[in-house]
Design a protein around this motif. Sequence first.
Motif, PDB file in Angstrom:
ATOM      1  N   ALA A   1       9.505  12.321  32.863  1.00 13.54           N
ATOM      2  CA  ALA A   1       9.898  11.713  34.138  1.00 13.54           C
ATOM      3  C   ALA A   1       9.619  12.639  35.323  1.00 13.54           C
TER       4      ALA A   1
ATOM      5  N   THR B   1       5.116   7.927  21.402  1.00 15.50           N
ATOM      6  CA  THR B   1       5.427   9.186  22.055  1.00 15.50           C
ATOM      7  C   THR B   1       4.157   9.821  22.616  1.00 15.50           C
TER       8      THR B   1
ATOM      9  N   ALA C   1      11.980  13.001  27.403  1.00 16.88           N
ATOM     10  CA  ALA C   1      12.076  11.939  28.409  1.00 16.88           C
ATOM     11  C   ALA C   1      12.216  12.538  29.806  1.00 16.88           C
ATOM     12  N   ALA C   2      13.080  13.545  29.936  1.00 16.42           N
ATOM     13  CA  ALA C   2      13.273  14.186  31.234  1.00 16.42           C
ATOM     14  C   ALA C   2      12.001  14.896  31.689  1.00 16.42           C
TER      15      ALA C   2
ATOM     16  N   ALA D   1      16.461   8.653  22.135  1.00 21.63           N
ATOM     17  CA  ALA D   1      17.511   9.667  22.144  1.00 21.63           C
ATOM     18  C   ALA D   1      18.884   9.027  21.961  1.00 21.63           C
ATOM     19  N   ILE D   2      19.117   7.917  22.642  1.00 21.21           N
ATOM     20  CA  ILE D   2      20.410   7.227  22.531  1.00 21.21           C
ATOM     21  C   ILE D   2      20.622   6.687  21.119  1.00 21.21           C
TER      22      ILE D   2
ATOM     23  N   TRP E   1       6.782   6.362  33.490  1.00 22.96           N
ATOM     24  CA  TRP E   1       8.142   5.851  33.379  1.00 22.96           C
ATOM     25  C   TRP E   1       8.344   5.011  32.122  1.00 22.96           C
TER      26      TRP E   1
ATOM     27  N   GLY F   1      15.605  13.336  24.338  1.00 22.28           N
ATOM     28  CA  GLY F   1      16.128  13.351  25.699  1.00 22.28           C
ATOM     29  C   GLY F   1      15.385  14.341  26.580  1.00 22.28           C
TER      30      GLY F   1
ATOM     31  N   ALA G   1       9.001   7.653  29.538  1.00 24.40           N
ATOM     32  CA  ALA G   1      10.304   8.288  29.720  1.00 24.40           C
ATOM     33  C   ALA G   1      11.437   7.366  29.263  1.00 24.40           C
ATOM     34  N   ILE G   2      11.331   6.083  29.613  1.00 26.95           N
ATOM     35  CA  ILE G   2      12.366   5.120  29.211  1.00 26.95           C
ATOM     36  C   ILE G   2      12.394   4.959  27.692  1.00 26.95           C
TER      37      ILE G   2
ATOM     38  N   ALA H   1      13.982   8.060  26.149  1.00 25.68           N
ATOM     39  CA  ALA H   1      15.425   8.072  26.415  1.00 25.68           C
ATOM     40  C   ALA H   1      16.140   7.095  25.485  1.00 25.68           C
ATOM     41  N   TRP H   2      15.519   5.942  25.251  1.00 28.46           N
ATOM     42  CA  TRP H   2      16.103   4.963  24.328  1.00 28.46           C
ATOM     43  C   TRP H   2      16.179   5.532  22.919  1.00 28.46           C
TER      44      TRP H   2
END
Length: 209
Positions: free
Chosen positions: A204, A119, A200-201, A88-89, A78, A197, A81-82, A85-86
Motif C-alpha cells: 500500500a 501474492t 499488505a502495508a 492476514a485477517i 490496492w 499484514g 494490498a486488500i 490484508a484479507w
Amino acid sequence: MIPLETWLLYCVACAALAATPGPNMLFLVSRTLAQGRSAGFVSLAGTSTGFALHALAAAFGLSALLAAVPLAFEVGKWAGAIYLAWLAIVMWRTSVEPEASVAAPHSTPRAMYRQGLLTAVLNPKVAVFQLALFPQFVDPAHGSVLAQSLVLAITQLVIVVAGDSVCVFAATGARRWFARRPGWGRWSKRALAGVFGALAARLALQSRT
C-alpha cells in the motif's frame, strides 16, 4: 542473440536479487514454517507462476502500461494490498481457534497455490522492475528484442525458483526444530498472519518510482 558475457552478467544480477529477502521469500518461508515443506513448494509454484506472468508481460511490453498509466498502477497496488490484508485477517482468526483445530491443515493445495499466485501477480512493483531491468541487457543489434527478452525472462525465472527452493528447504529444517515446541502451531499461524499484514502495508505504501 545475447552475447555470453552479457548473459552471464545478467545471471549474476539475478542471483544477487534472488538472494535479497523480498515479499515472495518471506511469504514462502512463513508458509513452510506454518504447514511444512509440501505447503512451501505448492506456494512456490504459485509465486513462480505469478513471477513468470510478470516476466512475460515485460518481455511483450505489457508492463509499460503500469509504468505509463498511474491509475493502472494504483488499481493493481490496492487490489494486492486488500487481498493480502484479507489473508492476514483469515489467518489470524484461525490462530485463535481451539488447539485441536489449529493442528489441522488450514489451507488446501489449491488455496495455497492461489494465494502464492495472487501474492505475486498483484504486486505491480514487480512488473515495473522487470520493465526497468530488461532493457539494460537487450540490444537490437543482436537480433529480435522479443527473443532476447524471453531468454532473460526464462533465465530469471530459473534462478528465482532455485533460490526460493533453497529457502523452502531451509525453512523445513527450522520447522522440525519448532515442531518440538508446544504451541508452535498457533504461533506459526499468527506469524504468517503478521507476514501477510506487513506485505499488505508495504504494498500500500509503494510508489511507482
